[in-house]
Design a protein around this motif. Structure first.
Motif, mmCIF file in Angstrom:
data_model
loop_
_atom_site.group_PDB
_atom_site.id
_atom_site.type_symbol
_atom_site.label_atom_id
_atom_site.label_comp_id
_atom_site.label_asym_id
_atom_site.label_seq_id
_atom_site.Cartn_x
_atom_site.Cartn_y
_atom_site.Cartn_z
ATOM 1 N N SER A 1 0.819 -1.210 0.000
ATOM 2 C CA SER A 1 0.000 0.000 0.000
ATOM 3 C C SER A 1 0.851 1.257 0.000
ATOM 4 N N ARG A 2 0.397 2.233 -0.784
ATOM 5 C CA ARG A 2 1.025 3.553 -0.782
ATOM 6 C C ARG A 2 0.280 4.522 0.128
ATOM 7 N N ALA A 3 -0.707 4.024 0.871
ATOM 8 C CA ALA A 3 -1.475 4.874 1.773
ATOM 9 C C ALA A 3 -1.477 4.267 3.164
ATOM 10 N N LEU A 4 -1.435 5.118 4.141
ATOM 11 C CA LEU A 4 -1.504 4.704 5.541
ATOM 12 C C LEU A 4 -2.961 4.718 5.978
ATOM 13 N N GLU A 5 -3.429 3.647 6.590
ATOM 14 C CA GLU A 5 -4.814 3.534 7.013
ATOM 15 C C GLU A 5 -4.940 3.841 8.500
ATOM 16 N N LEU A 6 -5.892 4.695 8.821
ATOM 17 C CA LEU A 6 -6.255 4.985 10.211
ATOM 18 C C LEU A 6 -7.694 4.515 10.402
ATOM 19 N N GLU A 7 -7.875 3.383 11.071
ATOM 20 C CA GLU A 7 -9.216 2.856 11.334
ATOM 21 C C GLU A 7 -9.638 3.289 12.737
ATOM 22 N N TRP A 8 -10.597 4.207 12.808
ATOM 23 C CA TRP A 8 -11.012 4.787 14.076
ATOM 24 C C TRP A 8 -12.331 4.178 14.547
ATOM 25 N N THR A 9 -12.473 4.079 15.851
ATOM 26 C CA THR A 9 -13.718 3.612 16.473
ATOM 27 C C THR A 9 -14.064 4.587 17.588
ATOM 28 N N VAL A 10 -15.221 5.221 17.477
ATOM 29 C CA VAL A 10 -15.598 6.278 18.423
ATOM 30 C C VAL A 10 -17.009 6.027 18.922
ATOM 31 N N GLY A 11 -17.182 6.021 20.235
ATOM 32 C CA GLY A 11 -18.493 5.895 20.845
ATOM 33 C C GLY A 11 -18.524 4.767 21.870
ATOM 34 N N PRO A 12 -19.567 4.708 22.691
ATOM 35 C CA PRO A 12 -20.614 5.744 22.781
ATOM 36 C C PRO A 12 -20.070 6.997 23.446
ATOM 37 N N LEU A 13 -20.407 8.160 22.895
ATOM 38 C CA LEU A 13 -19.912 9.412 23.443
ATOM 39 C C LEU A 13 -20.508 9.645 24.823
ATOM 40 N N PRO A 14 -19.672 9.860 25.818
ATOM 41 C CA PRO A 14 -20.196 10.043 27.181
ATOM 42 C C PRO A 14 -20.921 11.379 27.332
ATOM 43 N N ASP B 1 -30.828 -0.643 19.493
ATOM 44 C CA ASP B 1 -31.036 -1.810 20.338
ATOM 45 C C ASP B 1 -29.712 -2.415 20.755
ATOM 46 N N ILE B 2 -28.734 -2.388 19.854
ATOM 47 C CA ILE B 2 -27.417 -2.949 20.171
ATOM 48 C C ILE B 2 -26.622 -2.013 21.059
ATOM 49 N N PHE B 3 -26.810 -0.704 20.861
ATOM 50 C CA PHE B 3 -26.074 0.291 21.641
ATOM 51 C C PHE B 3 -27.053 1.250 22.324
ATOM 52 N N PRO B 4 -27.785 0.773 23.310
ATOM 53 C CA PRO B 4 -28.723 1.666 23.998
ATOM 54 C C PRO B 4 -28.035 2.800 24.741
ATOM 55 N N GLU B 5 -26.750 2.625 25.036
ATOM 56 C CA GLU B 5 -26.020 3.665 25.751
ATOM 57 C C GLU B 5 -25.444 4.721 24.826
ATOM 58 N N GLY B 6 -25.641 4.577 23.530
ATOM 59 C CA GLY B 6 -25.134 5.554 22.567
ATOM 60 C C GLY B 6 -24.447 4.868 21.404
ATOM 61 N N LEU B 7 -24.565 5.467 20.225
ATOM 62 C CA LEU B 7 -24.075 4.845 19.004
ATOM 63 C C LEU B 7 -22.553 4.808 18.964
ATOM 64 N N VAL B 8 -22.012 3.669 18.510
ATOM 65 C CA VAL B 8 -20.588 3.528 18.244
ATOM 66 C C VAL B 8 -20.400 3.516 16.726
ATOM 67 N N VAL B 9 -19.423 4.270 16.250
ATOM 68 C CA VAL B 9 -19.182 4.397 14.813
ATOM 69 C C VAL B 9 -17.745 4.030 14.517
ATOM 70 N N ARG B 10 -17.565 3.280 13.428
ATOM 71 C CA ARG B 10 -16.212 2.925 12.978
ATOM 72 C C ARG B 10 -16.032 3.406 11.539
ATOM 73 N N GLY B 11 -14.853 3.898 11.239
ATOM 74 C CA GLY B 11 -14.550 4.331 9.887
ATOM 75 C C GLY B 11 -13.065 4.319 9.657
ATOM 76 N N ARG B 12 -12.673 4.799 8.489
ATOM 77 C CA ARG B 12 -11.241 4.840 8.226
ATOM 78 C C ARG B 12 -10.884 6.043 7.368
ATOM 79 N N LEU B 13 -9.661 6.498 7.573
ATOM 80 C CA LEU B 13 -9.051 7.548 6.776
ATOM 81 C C LEU B 13 -7.806 6.965 6.121
ATOM 82 N N LEU B 14 -7.538 7.365 4.887
ATOM 83 C CA LEU B 14 -6.332 6.948 4.184
ATOM 84 C C LEU B 14 -5.449 8.159 3.969
ATOM 85 N N LEU B 15 -4.194 8.070 4.389
ATOM 86 C CA LEU B 15 -3.254 9.187 4.296
ATOM 87 C C LEU B 15 -2.227 8.912 3.209
#
Length: 997
Positions: free
Chosen positions: A699-712, A826-840
């Motif tokens: 790969s010529r790109a660096l991957e940043l896979e982030w996971t954020v949530g549930p936001l307090p 239903d899976i995250f009643p305490e708040g949504l968790v989101v995962r995504g990625r950025l390519l640098l």
């Protein structure tokens, strides 16, 4: 229309856009549905006569019908759940048609084809004939005409073109030329993208009207009388190809104050019987004349427009029309007393025609209308990121739809008629079209409506899965059950977890070969992988991360992931065989320390051993190196109780209560995995924020896979979470974003190109939409960030780029949605968790586009994976390509879709801007006859971008900018009869007569 040695016989203007092609004397027929129709006077010919020496006031009766917002699409159509909002679209159309028949002077415009299509199918044949008569006489006119009125900030251009094509094709097939809109009409979207204007121009629209723009911009334009302008919407396309006359409506899309006569309004009706109480004609006329003359002072001609309608109005159209009839009569009666005001029923196209006849010069605009603020502290930049999970799902769905359409073409009738019944692409087309609405992918709808949008996409994907299974069966020669794993991002895939030996099918929707990393959940510790030719593929088994285990919860139980790279042919399919090895090499282990460096042959990434954070990024090919730190922060969201303003952050509006974000952690706990296939640094910043910094071998790109949530939210404050990249690049307050995934625009901090900005929100006022990529650069270095969905971002500090990832808010922002953006499930009643990625990607500025454009394209259109138990066996076509050869790097196959049983719609796109690349910003010539491997192209005709008009018949109004002479559009000569040439940023659309080889 001619193209080389074959010609297209002119289609009757009232007929659907289908025709006959003649190739070497042989007639090849497209089905041509042709009805005998009376002479028509629609469009510009149907406009009422105006008076040259008077102020002509064009009254435009209209309704704005959101395709979902506070209620679902179905609820809005039927008039259900009026406890939420009183609105029923079917009754609006019923009532309007009835009232139009009562007075031939009356006019009405309609916009949202998604609703009209439903209504039309429920009408009797006699009612359909009545409506056709109204359309043929210009009394009922369609404007915009897409399936919906799309958002402009968070949509990708490919999905916008699709939804416009869907709506416009229905109108064309149903009403012929009189159903073709002449005007684009985006009265409600929250800011306006330059790429949308470019697309509308290429779709043949003569003009564009909208209602919302920044309050400072409006004030400036009112003073300068520049509320009508010429928008030059491309730096690459030769004018006037992407020039679009643009008008800003005076009252948003509402009527003037005091002149609303809907059942939802509270203004007094016109009481014109002098013998009855409260006679008010004199007062109404006086107030109207004051408003009209006041409005005329801020526009350039003796024509002004008034939008007479609003959200879901005209359910009882009699209320509006009875009062409008009276208004026109009594105001015009004053002409006998010397009044110079003439009022008439009109449409946006009739108004536009009068502006064109004025033959004036118009201010030229080259930037866009972002960000949008309606007050000093009220910037509508939060929705760039709102509902990030829905935004990602919409982007994935777009990729799935393109694959579905392509395979429907490549497999022919077998795609629908194979063993799996219920296969179709139409369900997904409509679901994706609805998702483009400006209260859908934008994230500005109620929660139950967002759920409905997602449900529709899921239903469409189920239909497409059946079609894809049929198609792959026909193309490979083996019909068998294909398994699809839609939760690979959280390491869930039952076939790979259960099967000891399985096949992985990879379909690549791009017209060039791709290399793509796969991560498959498994429970074994060692596997062998081989390609379709039996060649061994390097692979590695790594443990599933703790963050993934927590995120998937009880939806999967794989303990490991199998990692390897696949290579797929252009517009093609290949297969990999995976087998469990009982006595294989040991599992890669996680080292709980921060490595100093990870690198492959292209990139080197260093980390600070004390903090666990990134510290530098180097391109080993170009010998570049920059300092680079990356971390996560949050802005506290305003609760509306600030000293300066009572505006809160909400679904639409981003308003932090401080310009300084809070850092989530100054250090990261780390664990690392370093193998020959993949290197990972797993970072934990907080219980609700983690990340994997990942570098694959090729790969010529660096991957940043982030996971954020549930936001307090224990502190009772909403949070707006960002990631920020701080570099040694000297940016001087400048960064760059794409516009709807296509052309790139420069952004400058605290600056607007068209007026002197008084910046009142230093963070929110510097946020812009990022659809697929953004970058910062100086003379030596360019750091590009490719996103996997639309997000908001800015460059607040020198050398810095920040992107908002997730929002959780506790207050409504009072823009109508009526609930806070506080997502749970239903899976995250305490708040949504989101995962995504950025390519640098780090490159020299002169060569960066050659990397980031294909990288962004590959992120938008990802390979489709299918899974089946078993092994490769002889006699099965486990690999194919739909192309004879890969297309050049500059050319993107944007659309391949079945049009009817013998013809397909093809769009080819030059995906580089002029002067962007030394290599790829040159014209490219493609042979249509040598394009496909499984299709014979028998005939071709070129259409406009939205495929609702023959290209040679597309005639648009000419407009003169006040800065320069109009450029004459030059046509390049094509080398031969079957070849087409694409210039930078050009999209060309063709209807092909084909047969399967």
């Amino acid at each position: 229309m001619t193209c080389g040695s074959f010609s297209v016989m002119a289609a009757v203007k009232q007929a659907p856009l289908l025709a006959l092609l003649v190739v070497a004397g042989e007639v090849l027929s497209f089905p041509l549905v042709q009805e005998t129709q009376p002479a028509t006077s629609c469009g510009y010919e149907s406009c009422h006569v105006t008076k040259p020496n008077m102020l002509n006031v064009h009254l435009v009766p209209h309704t704005h019908d959101d395709v979902g917002w506070l209620k679902t699409v179905d609820q809005y159509y039927y008039g259900d759940r009026n406890d939420i909002q009183h609105a029923g679209v079917q009754y609006i159309l019923d009532s309007v048609v009835d009232q139009l028949l009562k007075n031939p002077d009356r006019r009405f415009i309609y916009v949202e084809t998604a609703f009209f299509y439903r209504w039309w199918r429920q009408q009797s044949s006699s009612m359909q004939q009545t409506v056709k008569q109204l359309v043929n006489e210009g009394r009922l006119e369609f404007v915009n005409g897409g399936w919906c009125m799309s958002d402009e900030a968070t949509t990708h251009y490919s999905a916008v073109i699709d939804q416009m094509t869907l709506g416009l094709r229905f109108l064309n097939d149903t009403f012929g030329a009189c159903g073709r809109p002449r005007v684009a009409w985006h009265i409600d979207p929250f800011g306006h993208a330059r790429e949308h204007a470019s697309m509308f121009a290429q779709m043949g629209y003569d003009g564009f009207f909208f209602g919302r723009l920044d309050y400072q911009d409006r004030t400036h334009r009112m003073v300068q009388r520049e509320q009508e302008l010429l928008w030059r919407a491309s730096d690459s396309l030769t004018p006037p190809m992407a020039d679009l006359f643009t008008g800003i409506l005076p009252n948003g899309y509402n009527p003037p104050e005091g002149f609303c006569w809907d059942q939802l309004c509270h203004d007094a009706p016109i009481r014109d019987d002098p013998h009855l109480e409260d006679y008010n004609v004199d007062d109404v006329v006086k107030r109207f004349l004051v408003i009209a003359n006041s409005q005329a002072k801020v526009y350039k001609t003796n024509h002004i427009i008034m939008t007479m309608g609003s959200d879901f109005q005209y359910e009882n159209a009699n209320l509006w029309y009875k009062n409008l009839d009276k208004l026109i009569h009594y105001v015009n009666a004053q002409q006998a007393n010397g009044s110079k005001v003439n009022v008439l029923y009109s449409t946006p196209s009739c108004y536009l025609q009068e502006l064109h006849r004025a033959n004036l010069t118009w201010t030229l605009k080259r930037d866009d209308f972002f960000p949008y603020a309606d007050n000093a502290h009220d910037f509508w930049t939060g929705y760039f990121t709102s509902r990030p999970a829905l935004k990602r799902y919409e982007r994935i769905s777009n990729s799935n739809l393109q694959i579905c359409k392509q395979l429907e073409v490549l497999a022919g009738r077998a795609s629908r008629e194979g063993p799996y019944r219920g296969a179709d692409s139409d369900t997904m087309k409509e679901a994706m079209a609805v998702a483009q609405h400006h209260d859908a992918v934008s994230g500005t709808e109620k929660q139950h409506v967002a759920n409905d949008y997602a449900r529709r996409l899921a239903d469409g994907w189920q239909h497409c899965q059946l079609l894809i299974s049929n198609s792959l069966g026909a193309l490979t020669g083996v019909f068998g059950k294909q398994n699809y794993c839609d939760h690979l991002n959280i390491s869930v895939c039952p076939p790979t977890e259960l099967f000891k030996k399985f096949l992985v099918g990879v379909y690549n929707p791009l017209a060039r070969p791709v290399t793509w990393p796969l991560r498959l959940p498994v429970n074994g510790t060692a596997y062998t992988v081989s390609d379709v030719r039996g060649k061994a593929v390097p692979c590695q088994v790594v443990p599933v991360s703790r963050a993934t285990q927590e995120l998937r919860r009880n939806r999967g139980f794989a303990v490991n992931e199998l990692v390897f790279e696949v290579q797929a042919p252009p517009l093609g399919y290949t297969t990999y065989s995976v087998s469990l090895v009982l006595d294989g090499p040991p599992l890669a282990s996680v080292r709980h320390r921060t490595p100093t460096v990870i690198q492959n042959k292209f990139l080197q990434v260093t980390f600070d051993p004390d903090t666990g954070l990134l510290s530098s990024l180097s391109n080993l090919e170009t010998k570049q190196s920059i300092k680079l730190t990356q971390n996560f922060y949050w802005y506290n969201a305003s609760d509306g109780r600030n000293v300066e303003s009572h505006q809160a952050s909400g679904a639409y509006i981003f308003r932090p209560n401080s310009s300084t974000p809070f850092i989530i952690s100054k250090t990261a706990k780390t664990g690392s995995i370093q193998t020959s296939v993949v290197q990972e640094v797993r970072q934990w910043f907080a219980p609700w924020v983690s990340q994997v910094v990942r570098l694959y071998a090729d790969s010529r790109a660096l991957e940043l896979e982030w996971t954020v949530g549930p936001l307090p939210i224990d502190d009772h404050l909403g949070k707006e979470v960002i990631t920020r990249l701080d570099t040694s690049i000297q940016t001087s307050g400048v960064f760059y974003t794409d516009s709807n995934g296509r052309e790139v625009l420069q952004r400058r901090k605290d600056f607007r190109p068209t007026w002197n900005l008084n910046q009142t929100e230093p963070i929110a006022g510097n946020y812009y939409p990022i659809n697929s990529r953004a970058f910062i650069k100086d003379d030596m270095d360019q750091l590009t960030v490719v996103t996997d969905r639309s997000q908001g971002g800015g460059s607040i500090h020198n050398g810095s780029l920040e992107i908002m990832l997730h929002r959780r808010l506790l207050y409504d922002d009072n823009r109508g949605v009526g609930e806070p953006l506080n997502e749970t499930s239903d899976i995250f009643p305490e708040g949504l968790v989101v995962r995504g990625r950025l390519l640098l990607s780090l490159e020299r500025p002169s060569a960066a586009a050659d990397r980031h454009r294909p990288l962004a394209e590959q992120e938008v259109l990802q390979p489709l994976l299918t899974f089946s138990e078993g092994d490769l066996r002889p006699g099965v076509k486990f690999e194919f390509s739909g192309l004879q050869a890969a297309l050049p790097p500059a050319v993107h196959l944007l659309t391949l879709s079945q049009w009817d049983k013998d013809s397909v719609l093809l769009r080819l796109e030059h995906q580089f801007q002029s002067r962007e690349s030394k290599v790829n910003s040159q014209p490219v010539t493609i042979s249509l006859q040598k394009l496909f491997s499984s299709l014979d192209v028998l005939g071709v005709s070129e259409l406009n971008l939205s495929a609702n008009q023959w290209k040679e018949e597309m005639k648009r109004f000419d407009w003169t900018p006040d800065e320069e002479e109009k450029t004459v559009l030059k046509t390049l000569q094509v080398p031969s009869e079957w070849e087409v040439t694409l210039k930078p940023m050009e999209i060309r659309t063709f209807l092909l007569k084909v047969r399967l080889v």
